[in-house]
Write a protein that holds these residues in place. Structure first.
Motif, PDB file in Angstrom:
ATOM      1  N   THR A  49      42.165  -1.290 -25.534  1.00  0.00           N
ATOM      2  CA  THR A  49      43.550  -1.052 -25.123  1.00  0.00           C
ATOM      3  C   THR A  49      43.787   0.419 -24.824  1.00  0.00           C
ATOM      4  OG1 THR A  49      44.286  -2.882 -26.512  1.00  0.00           O
ATOM      5  CG2 THR A  49      45.969  -1.338 -25.761  1.00  0.00           C
ATOM      6  N   ALA A  50      43.306   1.295 -25.710  1.00  0.00           N
ATOM      7  CA  ALA A  50      43.469   2.734 -25.485  1.00  0.00           C
ATOM      8  C   ALA A  50      42.745   3.169 -24.213  1.00  0.00           C
ATOM      9  CB  ALA A  50      42.952   3.513 -26.681  1.00  0.00           C
TER      10      ALA A  50
ATOM     11  N   LEU B  12      44.766   2.204 -21.157  1.00  0.00           N
ATOM     12  CA  LEU B  12      45.938   3.043 -20.950  1.00  0.00           C
ATOM     13  C   LEU B  12      45.561   4.382 -20.330  1.00  0.00           C
ATOM     14  CD1 LEU B  12      47.948   2.327 -24.217  1.00  0.00           C
ATOM     15  CD2 LEU B  12      48.379   1.468 -21.922  1.00  0.00           C
TER      16      LEU B  12
ATOM     17  N   THR C 279      53.329  14.940 -23.086  1.00  0.00           N
ATOM     18  CA  THR C 279      53.003  13.727 -23.852  1.00  0.00           C
ATOM     19  C   THR C 279      54.233  12.879 -24.120  1.00  0.00           C
ATOM     20  OG1 THR C 279      51.204  14.938 -24.915  1.00  0.00           O
ATOM     21  CG2 THR C 279      51.884  12.867 -25.928  1.00  0.00           C
TER      22      THR C 279
ATOM     23  N   GLN D  64      54.725   9.340 -20.484  1.00  0.00           N
ATOM     24  CA  GLN D  64      54.468   7.930 -20.766  1.00  0.00           C
ATOM     25  C   GLN D  64      55.669   7.047 -20.433  1.00  0.00           C
ATOM     26  OE1 GLN D  64      51.916   6.243 -21.305  1.00  0.00           O
ATOM     27  NE2 GLN D  64      50.349   7.660 -21.975  1.00  0.00           N
TER      28      GLN D  64
ATOM     29  N   ILE E  63      52.872  -1.075 -24.668  1.00  0.00           N
ATOM     30  CA  ILE E  63      53.275   0.330 -24.645  1.00  0.00           C
ATOM     31  C   ILE E  63      54.673   0.502 -25.217  1.00  0.00           C
ATOM     32  CG2 ILE E  63      53.743   2.322 -23.165  1.00  0.00           C
ATOM     33  CD1 ILE E  63      51.662   1.259 -21.224  1.00  0.00           C
TER      34      ILE E  63
ATOM     35  N   ASN F 115      54.538   0.125 -29.033  1.00  0.00           N
ATOM     36  CA  ASN F 115      53.711   1.132 -29.715  1.00  0.00           C
ATOM     37  C   ASN F 115      53.917   2.532 -29.149  1.00  0.00           C
ATOM     38  OD1 ASN F 115      51.793  -0.604 -31.529  1.00  0.00           O
ATOM     39  ND2 ASN F 115      51.810  -1.622 -29.535  1.00  0.00           N
ATOM     40  N   TYR F 116      55.059   2.780 -28.529  1.00  0.00           N
ATOM     41  CA  TYR F 116      55.292   4.057 -27.857  1.00  0.00           C
ATOM     42  C   TYR F 116      55.140   5.245 -28.810  1.00  0.00           C
ATOM     43  CZ  TYR F 116      57.219   7.303 -24.453  1.00  0.00           C
ATOM     44  OH  TYR F 116      57.365   8.347 -23.560  1.00  0.00           O
TER      45      TYR F 116
ATOM     46  N   ASP G   9      53.312   5.604 -31.566  1.00  0.00           N
ATOM     47  CA  ASP G   9      51.923   5.881 -31.916  1.00  0.00           C
ATOM     48  C   ASP G   9      51.147   6.459 -30.728  1.00  0.00           C
ATOM     49  OD1 ASP G   9      52.286   4.937 -34.497  1.00  0.00           O
ATOM     50  OD2 ASP G   9      51.755   2.879 -33.954  1.00  0.00           O
ATOM     51  N   LEU G  10      51.472   6.005 -29.529  1.00  0.00           N
ATOM     52  CA  LEU G  10      50.747   6.451 -28.343  1.00  0.00           C
ATOM     53  C   LEU G  10      51.103   7.874 -27.936  1.00  0.00           C
ATOM     54  CD1 LEU G  10      51.001   3.213 -26.170  1.00  0.00           C
ATOM     55  CD2 LEU G  10      48.928   4.137 -27.199  1.00  0.00           C
ATOM     56  N   THR G  11      52.322   8.307 -28.250  1.00  0.00           N
ATOM     57  CA  THR G  11      52.796   9.601 -27.770  1.00  0.00           C
ATOM     58  C   THR G  11      53.069  10.607 -28.880  1.00  0.00           C
ATOM     59  OG1 THR G  11      55.102   8.840 -27.807  1.00  0.00           O
ATOM     60  CG2 THR G  11      53.867   8.511 -25.762  1.00  0.00           C
TER      61      THR G  11
ATOM     62  N   SER H  55      60.767   7.658 -30.488  1.00  0.00           N
ATOM     63  CA  SER H  55      59.920   6.503 -30.182  1.00  0.00           C
ATOM     64  C   SER H  55      60.737   5.316 -29.696  1.00  0.00           C
ATOM     65  CB  SER H  55      59.104   6.097 -31.412  1.00  0.00           C
ATOM     66  OG  SER H  55      59.955   5.719 -32.474  1.00  0.00           O
TER      67      SER H  55
END
Length: 482
Positions: free
Chosen positions: A206-207, A210, A374, A378, A428, A431-432, A434-436, A444
């Protein structure tokens, strides 16, 4: 009420872009060198390592599946609003209005994030020449230059993009072929099997998806420039497929050689041991060529970001123009410059907006990369993926009503692409944080919520248009008369 907006001379500059120009305008948004130097080391480290080339192969197939329906509809819908026009003609004016505002939110977010990234990267690159300026100075210069290009004729921007993107490809391919010629790490690195399915799931697929997907952001531009392209019924389909294949093949080839140059068994350890993973490509460049090539690559990374910034500026200006022309935004946005035939109002407004956002982040002392890029960029990725899912549905509905086209290109492939995009959007969105790195302070929730908020606002604007001018509402997303 008669609607003469956009008729006659008040239109975009027609027949100004050929196949090469449109293709390179698309690829400039993907920023090849930025992807290689910035995103790929993170895809290796946080994603699935040696599985990245195969990930790109699969994503290229997904994008080609999306393009099948997109291209089929491009022969019936030629409009600078692109995703907006597809949604309006396929799902109706309300959906079109929602997508128009989502596009403006998403591409502005992408642009704002890139402004920060360009400033941060430039400060580091130019410091090696003894030029030590605050990051926001470089960002300010870029915003002004991009604004000037966006205000003027589109073929000027196209010429600049062709040169900059061509140089990006050239410097990366020089390093690629240097690794290829040397045989890779310890002379046996080329033996890595990029078709090893087990590598695909060796880490976080998944990562990896992205990080890799960002390299395809911008293929919508083939339709965005449709009103300015020569022979758009042929140019748009060709440019769409050509840009996807060029991006896909380039990144499969380059990521394979980045692995080969490092050594598959040492890839994660090597990148993880660097003070900054994004210097991985420059280390390879210096190892397999010389320090001069590495230095030039650093300068071209800045120009790569400038090209991407200019591309998104053009997207926003044209979406603003179409939204004004069709009655969603004030009519001033729907007027073109008398001499340049450019969407100059949208260009000026977004330049002002970029300057304001830049002033806020610089004034608060926030980091241009960790915060401005960052946090914000996104939002743009989320919005584009959402619009691609909606567009896939629009294609299906459009052809179910109109008929024509093969079941493969207008039903089966759009369903596959749409479901994949929908799944990515949900992931996304959920999990925004955690991703950013925006897990605190409510960001978030607030940042990803900007996309549905934009959709709601666009829906309401479309409803207002329907109430005051039903005929204009019914024409949303249609081609201008010749």
């Amino acid at each position: 009420m008669s609607d003469t907006t956009g008729i006659g001379t008040n239109r975009l500059r027609r027949n100004s872009l050929g196949l090469v120009a449109v293709t390179f305008m698309v690829i400039s948004a993907a920023a090849p060198l930025t992807g290689v130097a910035g995103a790929m080391p993170l895809a290796f480290l946080l994603g699935n390592g040696t599985g990245v080339p195969l990930t790109f192969i699969l994503l290229t197939l997904v994008m080609l599946a999306f393009a099948a329906g997109y291209v089929a509809m491009s022969r019936h819908v030629i409009n600078a609003g692109a995703f907006y026009a597809y949604a309006a003609r396929g799902l109706g004016g309300n959906a079109g209005g929602a997508v128009a505002l989502i596009a403006l939110v998403a591409y502005n977010a992408m642009q704002f994030g890139l402004i920060g990234l360009l400033g941060g990267i430039s400060a580091g690159v130019f410091s090696q020449f003894g030029l030590t300026l605050d990051w926001w100075v470089y960002s300010l210069i870029a915003v002004v230059l991009v604004g000037i290009l966006g205000y003027r004729q589109v073929d000027l921007s196209a010429k600049v993009m062709v040169v900059l993107v061509g140089l990006e490809y050239l410097i990366v391919l020089i390093v690629d072929f240097a690794i290829l010629g040397s045989g890779g790490a310890e002379g046996s690195g080329l033996a890595v099997n990029i078709f090893d399915v087990s590598a695909l799931t060796s880490g976080s697929l998944t990562a990896a998806v992205l990080f890799c997907l960002g390299s395809f952001i911008g293929i919508e531009a083939t339709t965005i420039y449709g009103e300015e392209a020569r022979d758009p019924e042929r140019t748009i389909p060709r440019a769409t497929y050509l840009s996807i294949l060029m991006i896909g093949v380039f990144f499969v080839f380059t990521t394979w050689l980045m692995i080969a140059g490092t050594g598959a068994d040492k890839l994660i350890e090597t990148i993880g041991g660097l003070p900054d993973p994004t210097i991985h490509f420059f280390v390879l460049a210096e190892t397999y060529t010389n320090p001069t090539v590495s230095m030039i690559a650093g300068l071209l990374l800045v120009s790569s970001l400038f090209a991407a910034l200019s591309a998104f500026h053009n997207y926003i200006a044209r979406y603003s123009y179409v939204a004004g022309r069709d009655g969603l935004l004030p009519a001033a946005f729907g007027r073109t410059h008398d001499a340049h035939q450019s969407p100059h109002i949208g260009s000026v407004v977004q330049t002002i907006g970029a300057l304001i956002v830049l002033a806020v982040f610089a004034g608060l002392g926030l980091d241009p990369i960790l915060n401005m890029f960052t946090w914000v960029s996104q939002v743009g990725t989320l919005g584009v993926i959402g619009m691609m899912a909606i567009t896939s549905l629009s294609v299906i509905v459009f052809f179910s009503k109109k008929g024509g086209g093969s079941a493969l290109s207008t039903l089966i492939l759009p369903i596959i692409a749409g479901l994949i995009m929908l799944a990515l959007f949900v992931y996304i969105f959920v999990n925004y944080g955690d991703l950013t790195g925006t897990t605190g302070g409510g960001l978030s929730v607030i940042l990803p919520a900007l996309i549905p908020a934009g959709g709601v606002l666009g829906f309401l604007l479309a409803q207002r248009l329907k109430a005051v001018d039903p005929a204009r509402f019914a024409r949303m997303g249609t081609k201008l008369p010749d």
